[in-house]
Design a protein around this motif. Structure first.
Motif, PDB file in Angstrom:
ATOM      1  N   LEU A   1      19.114   3.182 -32.724  1.00 10.73           N
ATOM      2  CA  LEU A   1      19.088   1.717 -32.730  1.00 10.73           C
ATOM      3  C   LEU A   1      19.403   1.138 -31.350  1.00 10.73           C
ATOM      4  CD1 LEU A   1      18.740  -0.890 -34.289  1.00 10.73           C
ATOM      5  CD2 LEU A   1      21.130  -0.739 -35.019  1.00 10.73           C
TER       6      LEU A   1
ATOM      7  N   VAL B   1      17.906  -8.824 -36.528  1.00  9.26           N
ATOM      8  CA  VAL B   1      17.865  -7.404 -36.840  1.00  9.26           C
ATOM      9  C   VAL B   1      19.126  -7.050 -37.630  1.00  9.26           C
ATOM     10  CG1 VAL B   1      17.823  -5.059 -35.918  1.00  9.26           C
ATOM     11  CG2 VAL B   1      16.530  -6.870 -34.766  1.00  9.26           C
TER      12      VAL B   1
ATOM     13  N   LYS C   1      21.253  -3.892 -40.054  1.00 10.01           N
ATOM     14  CA  LYS C   1      21.387  -2.468 -40.400  1.00 10.01           C
ATOM     15  C   LYS C   1      21.982  -2.368 -41.799  1.00 10.01           C
ATOM     16  CE  LYS C   1      24.599  -0.096 -38.317  1.00 10.01           C
ATOM     17  NZ  LYS C   1      25.353   0.645 -37.277  1.00 10.01           N
TER      18      LYS C   1
ATOM     19  N   VAL D   1      16.868   0.151 -40.926  1.00 12.74           N
ATOM     20  CA  VAL D   1      16.940  -1.034 -40.068  1.00 12.74           C
ATOM     21  C   VAL D   1      15.857  -2.017 -40.486  1.00 12.74           C
ATOM     22  CG1 VAL D   1      16.754  -1.899 -37.700  1.00 12.74           C
ATOM     23  CG2 VAL D   1      17.881   0.291 -38.149  1.00 12.74           C
TER      24      VAL D   1
ATOM     25  N   GLU E   1      14.118  -5.831 -39.515  1.00 15.00           N
ATOM     26  CA  GLU E   1      13.978  -6.954 -38.579  1.00 15.00           C
ATOM     27  C   GLU E   1      13.203  -8.073 -39.267  1.00 15.00           C
ATOM     28  OE1 GLU E   1      12.490  -8.102 -34.045  1.00 15.00           O
ATOM     29  OE2 GLU E   1      11.972  -6.146 -34.904  1.00 15.00           O
TER      30      GLU E   1
END
Length: 235
Positions: free
Chosen positions: A14, A39, A41, A49, A51
């Motif tokens: 990341l 973004v 997590k 992840v 976005e």
């Protein structure tokens, strides 16, 4: 119609992905059409992840995708992912923005270069503006826009927001206004003077999240004094 793209991938790199995105932002400055990017997590799966990227419309998103830098960055992201990212395209059917964000976008719109934006994404069609500098209240989006154009025609100005406070359907902004007097203002011909003014604006929001009513309070006397309108009275 506002368009949102949801991008999901799996990666253990990341930090490298964030640096890659920083490069893309720097390379496309002034040309990218995205208005907001976030973004996240997954708390239960650190490799997952997500976005979320917002655009004014699907057409603007496609224009952004066609930038040569976008394809290059995408290939770099794919290389950092454990598997091919997935994309979900969403037309926004309901958008409830935070009051503070709307207030800040409002002041940005007032000071934007070129033609005054339509403001119909920020102000209610029947918006009601109270300002002691006017002999009567200004009602309706067209009339409010005309008032803002009057100020923009008389001054080149910027707002500095000192504080923005929100509660329920209300927000209050404390601001500093700096301007250069370039055109006729209330019968005062352009002086070229640099002037400043402090004030506050109270906002009331409607059910759709748009600004429905405003109350302006500003240092009118100080402004007129800086423009020389009180010189004869002070002699």
């Amino acid at each position: 119609m506002t368009f949102v793209q949801l991008i999901e991938c799996r990666t253990s790199r990341l930090d490298e992905m964030n640096r890659l995105m920083d490069d893309w932002v720097a390379q496309t400055k002034g040309r990218r059409t995205a208005t907001h990017a976030l973004v996240g997590k997954d708390r239960s799966d650190a490799a997952h992840v997500v976005e979320v990227v917002e655009f004014p419309s699907y057409e603007e998103a496609m224009r952004n995708s066609n930038l040569p830098e976008t394809d290059k960055i995408f290939q770099g992201i794919v290389a950092l992912c454990d598997e091919m990212p997935t994309f979900t395209d969403l037309d926004v059917v309901r958008d409830e923005r935070l009051a503070e964000d709307t207030v800040r976008r409002f002041y940005e719109a007032l000071t934007t270069a070129g033609e005054l934006p339509p403001l119909n994404d920020l102000l209610d069609e029947d918006v009601h503006s109270h300002d002691p500098m006017n002999p009567q209240d200004t009602i309706g989006l067209d009339n409010v826009r005309a008032e803002y154009r009057m100020w923009r025609g008389a001054f080149d100005f910027t707002f500095t927001l000192e504080d923005v406070l929100t509660q329920d359907d209300r927000a209050c902004a404390r601001w500093t206004w700096e301007a250069t007097h370039k055109g006729d203002f209330l019968g005062i011909p352009p002086t070229g003077r640099h002037v400043t003014m402090t004030g506050t604006t109270l906002f009331r929001f409607g059910h759709d999240g748009k600004i429905a009513e405003t109350w302006w309070q500003e240092d009118q006397l100080g402004l007129m004094q800086q423009l020389g309108a009180l010189d004869e009275l002070e002699q």
